[in-house]
Design a protein around this motif. Structure first.
Motif, short mmCIF file in Angstrom:
data_model
loop_
_atom_site.label_atom_id
_atom_site.label_comp_id
_atom_site.label_asym_id
_atom_site.label_seq_id
_atom_site.Cartn_x
_atom_site.Cartn_y
_atom_site.Cartn_z
N ILE A 86 35.10 57.73 32.39
CA ILE A 86 36.44 57.44 31.62
C ILE A 86 36.87 56.11 31.91
O ILE A 86 37.54 55.51 31.30
CB ILE A 86 37.33 58.60 31.96
N LEU A 87 36.80 55.71 33.35
CA LEU A 87 37.51 54.48 33.87
C LEU A 87 36.62 53.19 33.07
O LEU A 87 37.06 52.24 32.78
CB LEU A 87 37.44 54.39 35.36
N TRP A 88 35.26 53.46 33.19
CA TRP A 88 34.38 52.52 32.66
C TRP A 88 34.14 52.40 31.12
O TRP A 88 34.43 51.31 30.45
CB TRP A 88 32.93 52.65 33.01
N PHE A 89 34.21 53.34 30.49
CA PHE A 89 34.04 53.48 29.08
C PHE A 89 34.97 54.02 28.01
O PHE A 89 34.68 54.04 26.95
CB PHE A 89 32.80 54.20 28.80
N GLY A 90 36.31 54.60 28.85
CA GLY A 90 37.24 55.26 28.12
C GLY A 90 36.95 56.50 27.66
O GLY A 90 35.75 57.13 28.27
N VAL A 91 37.61 57.15 26.60
CA VAL A 91 37.32 58.41 26.51
C VAL A 91 36.71 58.52 24.87
O VAL A 91 36.82 59.54 24.21
CB VAL A 91 38.69 59.27 26.24
N GLY A 92 36.19 57.31 24.48
CA GLY A 92 35.44 57.16 23.15
C GLY A 92 34.26 58.13 22.79
O GLY A 92 33.90 58.67 23.93
N GLU A 93 33.84 57.82 21.90
CA GLU A 93 32.41 58.44 21.57
C GLU A 93 31.09 57.76 22.49
O GLU A 93 30.58 58.60 22.80
CB GLU A 93 31.94 57.92 19.99
N PHE A 94 31.33 56.50 22.65
CA PHE A 94 30.27 55.99 23.70
C PHE A 94 30.22 56.81 25.13
O PHE A 94 29.09 57.10 25.50
CB PHE A 94 30.42 54.51 23.84
N SER A 95 31.39 56.98 25.81
CA SER A 95 31.32 57.50 27.03
C SER A 95 30.86 59.12 26.89
O SER A 95 30.07 59.58 27.55
CB SER A 95 32.61 57.86 27.63
N LYS A 96 31.05 59.80 25.86
CA LYS A 96 30.67 61.21 25.47
C LYS A 96 29.10 61.17 25.47
O LYS A 96 28.37 61.92 26.08
CB LYS A 96 31.13 61.69 24.28
N VAL A 97 28.44 60.15 24.49
CA VAL A 97 27.10 60.08 24.56
C VAL A 97 26.30 59.75 25.64
O VAL A 97 25.22 60.23 26.03
CB VAL A 97 26.71 59.01 23.27
N LEU A 98 27.01 58.69 26.45
CA LEU A 98 26.43 58.45 27.57
C LEU A 98 26.19 59.62 28.67
O LEU A 98 25.33 59.67 29.51
CB LEU A 98 27.05 57.16 28.11
N LEU A 99 27.44 60.29 28.84
CA LEU A 99 27.34 61.33 29.57
C LEU A 99 26.32 62.48 29.18
O LEU A 99 25.64 63.03 30.10
CB LEU A 99 28.68 62.33 29.52
N ILE A 100 26.18 62.89 28.01
CA ILE A 100 24.99 63.61 27.45
C ILE A 100 23.73 63.16 27.71
O ILE A 100 22.70 63.70 27.99
CB ILE A 100 25.41 64.03 26.00
N ALA A 101 23.40 61.78 27.48
CA ALA A 101 22.43 61.14 27.76
C ALA A 101 21.88 61.04 29.25
O ALA A 101 20.90 61.38 29.62
CB ALA A 101 22.36 59.85 27.26
N LEU A 102 22.62 61.06 30.21
CA LEU A 102 22.69 61.27 31.68
C LEU A 102 22.03 62.55 32.14
O LEU A 102 21.01 62.76 32.54
CB LEU A 102 23.93 60.69 32.37
N GLY A 103 22.73 63.49 31.33
CA GLY A 103 22.04 64.66 31.55
C GLY A 103 20.79 65.16 31.13
O GLY A 103 20.15 66.02 31.66
N SER A 104 20.65 64.74 30.05
CA SER A 104 19.15 64.77 29.17
C SER A 104 17.98 64.15 30.01
O SER A 104 16.99 64.30 29.69
CB SER A 104 19.43 64.48 27.78
N PHE A 105 18.34 62.90 30.78
CA PHE A 105 17.52 62.03 31.22
C PHE A 105 16.55 62.64 32.46
O PHE A 105 15.30 62.79 32.30
CB PHE A 105 18.16 60.71 31.80
N PHE A 106 17.21 63.45 33.31
CA PHE A 106 16.75 63.83 34.14
C PHE A 106 15.44 64.81 34.13
O PHE A 106 14.40 64.88 34.87
CB PHE A 106 17.55 64.20 35.40
N PRO A 107 15.78 66.12 33.36
CA PRO A 107 14.59 67.02 33.10
C PRO A 107 13.48 66.16 32.41
O PRO A 107 12.30 66.64 32.84
CB PRO A 107 15.27 67.91 32.20
N VAL A 108 13.59 65.36 31.53
CA VAL A 108 12.53 64.54 30.77
C VAL A 108 11.84 63.57 31.86
O VAL A 108 10.46 63.64 31.87
CB VAL A 108 13.01 63.99 29.59
N TYR A 109 12.39 63.16 32.76
CA TYR A 109 11.98 62.06 33.51
C TYR A 109 10.98 62.84 34.92
O TYR A 109 9.76 62.44 34.77
CB TYR A 109 13.14 61.36 34.33
#
Length: 292
Positions: free
Chosen positions: A151-174
């Motif tokens: 929230i501090l870095w990217f705000g509460v827009g769509e970009f921060s939401k997509v990045l949060l989901i991407a971070l959670g999706s990254f680890f199982p596949v990796y």
């Protein structure tokens, strides 16, 4: 052998023929098949619905008898009515559209990054020694703990939401890609050296097929993680989406709509998981160890 012994054996054979049983005492194949047909009355796909339908019936009966509070635990019929009203007004389609875009975008970004890094660290020893310890350390950090930073870095827009989901999706596949690449049989590498495979052919004919079962397992876990984090992401400053719908209904004490949102997450998550399992069955038909 005496005549009496012959007579006794003939009587025993006649008794076995009359009862339809072979000498071993087991029922005949025709009787066993008839017994199995008598037991298998329900289709296989219907067994998974027995328990949910029974719970719904008991829930509805308890609500009708006034055993549970309608404001805290509304009846299934009331939840179904709220679901229909949301569909008729068009709000449901709008919320599902926004949620699907966020979850899909985050999953594609995180899954693709995890796949590439998993292959990269799985193939290169220096990359594994350099990158994998840091990634494994970051994997243990709770994702909810990084929400304030997002929230501090990217705000509460769509970009921060997509990045949060991407971070959670990254680890199982990796993690599962890295494991699959490292699990390839070393003898097969020796065969490819003898056959003088190029690097591209080595990747497409040996490494990726050998790692495919683990990769698909990681994708399956990643899809589930993307929907789990979507609910969290949409509760921080969103204006549409299933998570926003649940949060807004909570503020106005609309418990039936909260249950509609939970049901949507469950149904969409199950459909996504079934789609990945179907892809597993199609892609892993060649594998003798795949159970499906």
């Amino acid at each position: 052998m005496s005549a009496n012994d012959i007579a006794w054996e003939g009587a025993a054979d006649a008794g076995k023929a009359a009862t339809g049983k072979p000498e071993t005492g087991k029922p005949s194949p025709g009787i066993a098949a008839a017994g199995k047909q008598g037991r298998a009355r329900l289709p296989k796909w219907l067994y998974g619905w027995v328990l949910p339908l029974a719970v719904l019936a008991l829930w509805e009966a308890a609500s009708a008898l006034g055993l549970v509070s309608d404001s805290a635990l509304p009846a299934p019929s009331r939840i179904a009515r709220a679901f229909w009203q949301l569909c008729a007004s068009g709000d449901m389609a709008e919320h599902l559209k926004m949620s699907a875009l966020r979850a899909g975008g985050g999953f594609l970004l995180g899954g693709a990054t995890g796949l590439l890094l998993g292959v990269f660290t799985g193939l290169g020893r220096w990359a594994e020694r350099t990158l994998d310890p840091s990634i494994q350390m970051l994997r243990t950090v709770p994702l909810l703990a990084v929400i304030p930073l997002f929230i501090l870095w990217f705000g509460v827009g769509e970009f921060s939401k997509v990045l949060l989901i991407a971070l959670g999706s990254f680890f199982p596949v990796y993690f599962h890609t890295h494991l699959g690449v490292n699990s390839a049989d070393k003898k097969l590498y020796e065969v490819t050296r003898i056959l003088q495979y190029s690097k591209l052919k080595l990747m497409t004919k040996l490494i990726l097929p050998a790692a495919l079962p683990n990769i698909l397992l990681g994708v399956r876990l990643s899809v589930g993680a993307s929907w789990l984090l979507l609910a969290v992401a949409e509760m921080m400053g969103a204006s549409a989406g299933v998570g926003y719908m649940i949060q807004d209904a909570r503020v106005y004490a609309q418990t039936d709509i909260v249950f509609v949102g939970i049901l949507l997450f469950a149904l969409v998550g199950k459909l996504s998981d079934s789609a990945v399992r179907l892809a597993e069955r199609r892609c892993l038909r060649w594998s003798n160890t795949y159970k499906g």
